[in-house]
Write a protein that holds these residues in place. Sequence first.
Motif, short mmCIF file in Angstrom:
data_model
loop_
_atom_site.label_atom_id
_atom_site.label_comp_id
_atom_site.label_asym_id
_atom_site.label_seq_id
_atom_site.Cartn_x
_atom_site.Cartn_y
_atom_site.Cartn_z
N THR A 28 0.84 -1.19 0.00
CA THR A 28 0.00 0.00 0.00
C THR A 28 0.87 1.24 0.00
O THR A 28 1.95 1.26 0.60
N GLU A 37 -2.93 11.82 -8.22
CA GLU A 37 -3.56 10.65 -8.81
C GLU A 37 -2.49 9.85 -9.56
O GLU A 37 -1.63 10.42 -10.25
N ARG A 39 -7.68 -0.36 -14.22
CA ARG A 39 -7.05 -0.73 -12.95
C ARG A 39 -5.97 -1.80 -13.08
O ARG A 39 -5.31 -2.12 -12.11
N LEU A 68 -4.05 -2.08 -9.62
CA LEU A 68 -4.07 -0.91 -8.76
C LEU A 68 -5.49 -0.65 -8.27
O LEU A 68 -6.40 -0.45 -9.09
N GLN A 79 -7.55 2.01 -5.90
CA GLN A 79 -7.40 3.30 -5.24
C GLN A 79 -8.65 3.67 -4.46
O GLN A 79 -9.77 3.57 -4.98
N SER A 120 -3.60 3.75 -2.03
CA SER A 120 -3.61 2.82 -3.16
C SER A 120 -3.05 1.48 -2.75
O SER A 120 -2.03 1.41 -2.06
#
Length: 171
Positions: free
Chosen positions: A29, A35, A101, A120, A122, A127
């Motif tokens: 994590t 972003e 993703r 990924l 989020q 994340s």
Amino acid sequence: MAKIIKCELPTNSLLGKYPNQYIDAYQGTFISEKEVTVEQITLAFFYTSPQWINTLLKLRNFIVKAFGLKGSNVDVRYIKNSTVKVGQSFGLFKVFEMNQREIVLGEDDKHLNFRVSIYLEQIEKQSNLIISTTVNYHNTLGKIYFLLIKPFHKIVVKTMLIMMLKSFHTS
């Protein structure tokens, strides 16, 4: 240091449809004020790897050449600003599939096929990054080859995951 845990393949992963006799997944994590896209994360898979991993891959390429297996040569200097699209190759890693993703990389060779998923998730600034690997053996050479590299594989994946997390963590 980032905490890496062994986990299950995400239930909606693209990787689930690929045949395999081996599968693993590791998760870490990170928190980022900006972003981050799965494309950026995938490029970091290549450009953040430490020199000892690059040296290990060069040794692998030298050894497998004698068996007629595919090798690779990736110049990481050009990867950071690349774009990721289906069909594109980064050395031994061809992009097979991608969505918002996840990106699935891998290669098909005469001894085995492998796939690596960069996944990924989020939730606001946090994340979760999951790297999963599947291997599908074609023959005895594939089984022996993976048996020999499996201990290195686990160390390399965990190390690369840590390096990727560090490159995007901002708080």
